[in-house]
Design an enzyme around this catalytic site. Structure first.
Site, PDB file in Angstrom:
ATOM      1  N   HIS A  60       0.808  -1.218   0.000  1.00  0.00           N
ATOM      2  CA  HIS A  60       0.000   0.000   0.000  1.00  0.00           C
ATOM      3  C   HIS A  60       0.847   1.275   0.000  1.00  0.00           C
ATOM      4  O   HIS A  60       0.732   2.120   0.879  1.00  0.00           O
ATOM      5  CB  HIS A  60      -0.973  -0.003   1.180  1.00  0.00           C
TER       6      HIS A  60
ATOM      7  N   TYR B 229     -12.945   9.773   3.276  1.00  0.00           N
ATOM      8  CA  TYR B 229     -13.514   8.727   2.431  1.00  0.00           C
ATOM      9  C   TYR B 229     -13.713   7.400   3.164  1.00  0.00           C
ATOM     10  O   TYR B 229     -14.054   6.406   2.542  1.00  0.00           O
ATOM     11  CB  TYR B 229     -12.678   8.581   1.154  1.00  0.00           C
TER      12      TYR B 229
END
Length: 364
Positions: free
Chosen positions: A143, A246
């Site tokens: 990531h 988000y």
């Protein structure tokens, strides 16, 4: 009866997906022999640059892969999903020659995503500068994010992942799991949303992201759109809003690997995705198509898939996805990047040991 109603409701809530292909496409290899290519950029003189995650910055001229890579990169480390990653040209590249790239840098505590630029000409980088390095370094191999995009005002955005440490994405005191916004010289815009927030990183523009792998400017609205990987399900396409959250890991359509709920799909205070995938397709690369090679695709959002080795076309009506179509599934390998070339064709990179750059053409 109750189980049947739940199943029907679940199916109605899923994104609209159509297996049927409206065009017959083929992927024509331009070059092969690339070592896990990650990002592609097209220069006005016809040269094409490609980053290799595990290798170097490669040059393609007249359909040929040059043996000598670009010289002058800062040192980087190919580590797990990290390495040499995103690539972008300055909006005035033809005049100033600034080339930007993201990469995995090391330091105390491990590795994180860095950003640099240099003036590029004839296979050589000069005046190289490191502009940004994400804090919260980690030895985790996943990531890193890494996509780079400029908006119409000339601001630079760098998409980051949360480095496999999910709570980082809700913590404004570190860069992980956020979208970074900078001026082209790496300085911080005065109107960034968290500039005056105590303990927050002033480079952050939005947060609550898991692992962003695509970023593009909407050709009509000028808005920034990104997509990110969910865990097991829950890959998302998002319209980015200044200062917005988000949701990861509080709100998600994904679930724990092996099963188990992570969080609800919706919650007040968090931005819902424009579109999501369950199961995950592992999206990578993204572009709004504006060319004339496939006229019926104009305005569509085109996304690559690593997991299913395909191109997904999202048919848009305003900011809503009305249909998904899938192409080239399993034909050329894991698609890592998707870009529209100056000639109006779509080009893709395949994330393989012997990866390639392909041009997407209509079958005769």
């Amino acid at each position: 009866m109750m189980h049947r109603l739940i199943l029907i409701f679940t199916l109605l809530c899923l994104p609209l997906f159509a297996h049927a292909e409206t065009l017959k496409l083929t992927a024509k290899p331009i070059v092969t022999g690339l070592n896990h290519p990650w990002s592609v950029a097209f220069l006005s003189d016809g040269e094409i640059l490609v980053t290799e995650r595990n290798g170097q910055l490669r040059r393609i001229q007249n359909g040929k892969l040059l043996p000598q890579p670009v010289q002058g990169l800062l040192p980087f480390r190919a580590y797990g999903q990290g390495g040499l990653l995103g690539l972008a040209l300055h909006p005035q590249f033809a005049n100033n020659h600034w080339l930007y790239w993201s990469y995995t840098g090391s330091g105390q505590g491990g590795y994180s995503t860095h950003l640099a630029r240099g003036k590029y000409q004839n296979g050589q980088l000069t005046e190289v500068q490191e502009l940004f390095k994400a804090d919260q370094k980690s030895n985790g191999p996943v990531h890193f994010g890494g996509r780079i995009v400029f908006d119409r005002q000339g601001y630079l955005y760098l998409a980051l992942g949360e480095r496999g440490e999910r709570d980082n994405a809700q913590d404004l005191s570190n860069h992980s799991g956020s979208l970074i916004r900078l001026k082209d010289d790496g300085s911080i815009p005065a109107d960034n949303p968290f500039v005056n927030t105590p303990n927050a990183k002033p480079e952050i523009y939005s947060y609550g992201h898991r692992n962003q792998q695509g970023a593009v400017i909407h050709p009509q609205t000028g808005e920034l759109w990104t997509h990110e990987h969910g865990p097991q399900g829950g890959d998302e396409v998002n319209r980015i809003q200044k200062g917005a959250n988000y949701g990861w890991p509080i709100v998600t359509y994904g679930e724990e690997y092996g099963g188990g709920t992570i969080g609800p799909h919706h919650k007040a205070g968090f931005i819902d995705p424009v579109y999501y995938w369950v199961p995950s397709i592992a999206p990578s690369g993204m572009v709004f198509y504006t060319g004339n090679r496939y006229p019926q695709w104009q305005g569509s959002l085109i996304v690559g898939s690593l997991k299913f080795e395909l191109l997904a076309r999202l048919v848009m009506q305003g900011n809503k996805v009305t249909k998904e179509e899938r192409y080239l599934e399993g034909q050329i390998g894991r698609i890592r990047d998707v870009q529209q070339g100056p000639d109006g064709y779509l080009y893709v990179l395949t994330d393989e040991t012997n990866g390639g750059l392909y041009r997407i053409e209509l079958m005769p």
